[in-house]
Design a protein around this motif. Structure first.
Motif, PDB file in Angstrom:
ATOM      1  N   TRP A  99       0.922  -1.308   0.107  1.00  7.59           N
ATOM      2  CA  TRP A  99       0.061   0.091  -0.067  1.00  7.59           C
ATOM      3  C   TRP A  99       0.891   1.169   0.086  1.00  7.59           C
ATOM      4  CZ3 TRP A  99       0.836   3.449   4.027  1.00  7.59           C
ATOM      5  CH2 TRP A  99       1.323   2.872   5.265  1.00  7.59           C
ATOM      6  N   ALA A 100       2.181   1.311   0.575  1.00  5.64           N
ATOM      7  CA  ALA A 100       2.872   2.476   0.561  1.00  5.64           C
ATOM      8  C   ALA A 100       3.271   2.669  -0.675  1.00  5.64           C
ATOM      9  CB  ALA A 100       3.994   2.029   1.646  1.00  5.64           C
ATOM     10  N   ARG A 101       3.810   1.549  -1.665  1.00  4.19           N
ATOM     11  CA  ARG A 101       4.418   1.914  -2.924  1.00  4.19           C
ATOM     12  C   ARG A 101       3.233   2.622  -3.741  1.00  4.19           C
ATOM     13  NH1 ARG A 101       6.603  -2.710  -7.199  1.00  4.19           N
ATOM     14  NH2 ARG A 101       4.411  -4.001  -6.371  1.00  4.19           N
ATOM     15  N   ILE A 102       2.028   2.273  -3.451  1.00  2.00           N
ATOM     16  CA  ILE A 102       0.903   2.779  -4.305  1.00  2.00           C
ATOM     17  C   ILE A 102       0.642   4.294  -3.778  1.00  2.00           C
ATOM     18  CG2 ILE A 102      -1.567   2.743  -4.725  1.00  2.00           C
ATOM     19  CD1 ILE A 102      -1.275  -0.495  -4.371  1.00  2.00           C
ATOM     20  N   VAL A 103       0.750   4.746  -2.382  1.00  5.51           N
ATOM     21  CA  VAL A 103       0.544   5.968  -1.772  1.00  5.51           C
ATOM     22  C   VAL A 103       1.740   6.684  -2.192  1.00  5.51           C
ATOM     23  CG1 VAL A 103       0.323   7.272   0.287  1.00  5.51           C
ATOM     24  CG2 VAL A 103      -0.993   5.156   0.001  1.00  5.51           C
ATOM     25  N   ALA A 104       2.895   6.130  -2.316  1.00  5.39           N
ATOM     26  CA  ALA A 104       3.935   6.888  -2.661  1.00  5.39           C
ATOM     27  C   ALA A 104       4.131   7.356  -4.220  1.00  5.39           C
ATOM     28  CB  ALA A 104       5.141   6.219  -2.384  1.00  5.39           C
ATOM     29  N   THR A 105       3.443   6.504  -4.897  1.00  2.68           N
ATOM     30  CA  THR A 105       3.381   6.797  -6.180  1.00  2.68           C
ATOM     31  C   THR A 105       2.346   7.865  -6.726  1.00  2.68           C
ATOM     32  OG1 THR A 105       4.003   4.436  -6.808  1.00  2.68           O
ATOM     33  CG2 THR A 105       2.554   5.680  -8.612  1.00  2.68           C
ATOM     34  N   VAL A 106       1.410   7.805  -5.803  1.00  2.00           N
ATOM     35  CA  VAL A 106       0.128   8.918  -5.991  1.00  2.00           C
ATOM     36  C   VAL A 106       0.859  10.327  -5.534  1.00  2.00           C
ATOM     37  CG1 VAL A 106      -2.073   9.758  -5.149  1.00  2.00           C
ATOM     38  CG2 VAL A 106      -1.961   7.197  -5.767  1.00  2.00           C
ATOM     39  N   LEU A 107       1.692  10.305  -4.372  1.00  2.00           N
ATOM     40  CA  LEU A 107       2.028  11.443  -3.863  1.00  2.00           C
ATOM     41  C   LEU A 107       2.956  12.093  -4.993  1.00  2.00           C
ATOM     42  CD1 LEU A 107       2.270  10.833   0.080  1.00  2.00           C
ATOM     43  CD2 LEU A 107       0.516  12.490  -1.083  1.00  2.00           C
ATOM     44  N   GLY A 108       3.802  11.073  -5.392  1.00  2.00           N
ATOM     45  CA  GLY A 108       4.894  11.492  -6.302  1.00  2.00           C
ATOM     46  C   GLY A 108       4.323  12.315  -7.644  1.00  2.00           C
ATOM     47  N   GLY A 109       3.424  11.411  -7.874  1.00  2.00           N
ATOM     48  CA  GLY A 109       2.724  11.754  -9.324  1.00  2.00           C
ATOM     49  C   GLY A 109       1.996  13.246  -9.135  1.00  2.00           C
ATOM     50  N   LEU A 110       1.384  13.329  -7.996  1.00  2.00           N
ATOM     51  CA  LEU A 110       0.745  14.849  -7.525  1.00  2.00           C
ATOM     52  C   LEU A 110       1.779  15.851  -7.545  1.00  2.00           C
ATOM     53  CD1 LEU A 110      -1.991  13.798  -4.907  1.00  2.00           C
ATOM     54  CD2 LEU A 110      -2.261  14.645  -7.091  1.00  2.00           C
ATOM     55  N   TYR A 111       2.949  15.510  -6.942  1.00  2.29           N
ATOM     56  CA  TYR A 111       4.024  16.585  -6.930  1.00  2.29           C
ATOM     57  C   TYR A 111       4.557  17.016  -8.391  1.00  2.29           C
ATOM     58  CZ  TYR A 111       7.722  19.496  -5.936  1.00  2.29           C
ATOM     59  OH  TYR A 111       8.625  20.444  -5.736  1.00  2.29           O
ATOM     60  N   VAL A 112       4.597  15.889  -9.307  1.00  3.91           N
ATOM     61  CA  VAL A 112       5.304  16.180 -10.585  1.00  3.91           C
ATOM     62  C   VAL A 112       3.892  17.316 -11.243  1.00  3.91           C
ATOM     63  CG1 VAL A 112       5.693  15.172 -12.814  1.00  3.91           C
ATOM     64  CG2 VAL A 112       6.758  14.173 -10.688  1.00  3.91           C
ATOM     65  N   LEU A 113       2.678  16.783 -11.074  1.00  5.77           N
ATOM     66  CA  LEU A 113       1.683  17.489 -11.720  1.00  5.77           C
ATOM     67  C   LEU A 113       1.708  19.042 -11.285  1.00  5.77           C
ATOM     68  CD1 LEU A 113      -1.280  15.037 -11.916  1.00  5.77           C
ATOM     69  CD2 LEU A 113       0.147  15.898 -13.845  1.00  5.77           C
ATOM     70  N   SER A 114       1.835  19.246  -9.854  1.00  2.40           N
ATOM     71  CA  SER A 114       1.949  20.690  -9.346  1.00  2.40           C
ATOM     72  C   SER A 114       3.147  21.233  -9.855  1.00  2.40           C
ATOM     73  CB  SER A 114       1.983  20.266  -7.608  1.00  2.40           C
ATOM     74  OG  SER A 114       2.275  21.558  -7.269  1.00  2.40           O
ATOM     75  N   PHE A 115       4.397  20.618 -10.208  1.00  2.00           N
ATOM     76  CA  PHE A 115       5.688  21.419 -10.506  1.00  2.00           C
ATOM     77  C   PHE A 115       5.232  21.713 -12.165  1.00  2.00           C
ATOM     78  CE2 PHE A 115       9.103  20.647 -13.297  1.00  2.00           C
ATOM     79  CZ  PHE A 115      10.034  21.795 -12.837  1.00  2.00           C
ATOM     80  N   LEU A 116       4.702  21.001 -13.011  1.00  2.00           N
ATOM     81  CA  LEU A 116       4.209  21.224 -14.275  1.00  2.00           C
ATOM     82  C   LEU A 116       3.309  22.150 -14.218  1.00  2.00           C
ATOM     83  CD1 LEU A 116       4.199  17.539 -15.820  1.00  2.00           C
ATOM     84  CD2 LEU A 116       5.980  19.234 -16.015  1.00  2.00           C
ATOM     85  N   SER A 117       2.216  22.338 -13.439  1.00  2.00           N
ATOM     86  CA  SER A 117       1.356  23.427 -13.420  1.00  2.00           C
ATOM     87  C   SER A 117       2.047  24.768 -13.271  1.00  2.00           C
ATOM     88  CB  SER A 117       0.118  23.105 -12.401  1.00  2.00           C
ATOM     89  OG  SER A 117      -0.522  24.300 -12.203  1.00  2.00           O
ATOM     90  N   SER A 118       2.927  24.665 -12.161  1.00  2.00           N
ATOM     91  CA  SER A 118       3.544  26.003 -11.739  1.00  2.00           C
ATOM     92  C   SER A 118       4.515  26.325 -12.917  1.00  2.00           C
ATOM     93  CB  SER A 118       4.421  25.974 -10.615  1.00  2.00           C
ATOM     94  OG  SER A 118       3.525  25.328  -9.339  1.00  2.00           O
ATOM     95  N   LEU A 119       4.950  25.469 -13.508  1.00  2.00           N
ATOM     96  CA  LEU A 119       5.872  25.788 -14.716  1.00  2.00           C
ATOM     97  C   LEU A 119       5.114  26.461 -15.744  1.00  2.00           C
ATOM     98  CD1 LEU A 119       9.003  25.355 -15.600  1.00  2.00           C
ATOM     99  CD2 LEU A 119       8.414  23.030 -16.444  1.00  2.00           C
TER     100      LEU A 119
END
Length: 135
Positions: free
Chosen positions: A70-90
């Motif tokens: 479950w931690a691998r899945i949660v880490a994937t979701v959190l990591g993906g959200l950060y990448v999307l946040s970065f791209l949005s700000s960029l």
């Protein structure tokens, strides 16, 4: 997380400057003291959320190290959200040079971590950890 250094971390100071300029011209709804208070509250909330985010990532690292799928899945979701946040700000051009460099470094680490979490060897580790251990 996004929880780590957010690409938007410098925004309170940008907003503060705009609001203070507006208040100085007499066109703003807030006084300079109210603007300072709002910025201080925003920074405090950002710090608290940042600490919570760091604690979540420490929990994810601990759980992934123990083979909790479950931690691998949660880490994937959190990591993906950060990448999307970065791209949005960029795309919106909201990053200073320093924020861009730090955020880009975090995105690279994020992607490398996610690749390592989903390698064949990692999947075998999670499967082995899920098996009952008889003593």
């Amino acid at each position: 997380m996004p929880s780590r250094f957010s690409p938007a971390a410098g925004r309170p100071f940008l907003v503060r400057g705009r609001l203070l300029a507006l208040a100085a011209r007499g066109g703003g709804p807030l006084t300079a003291d109210q603007v300072d208070t709002a910025v201080s509250v925003g920074i405090a909330i950002g710090v608290v959320l940042g600490i919570i985010g760091v604690l979540l990532w420490v929990l994810m690292a601990w759980a992934n190290g123990r083979g909790k799928s479950w931690a691998r899945i949660v880490a994937t979701v959190l990591g993906g959200l950060y990448v999307l946040s970065f791209l949005s700000s960029l795309v919106q051009g909201q990053l200073s040079t320093a924020s861009l460099l730090v955020s880009l470094l975090i995105v690279v680490v994020d992607i490398a971590t996610l690749v390592l979490l989903w390698r064949r060897e990692s999947s075998a580790f999670y499967q082995a950890a899920a098996q009952p251990q008889w003593r």
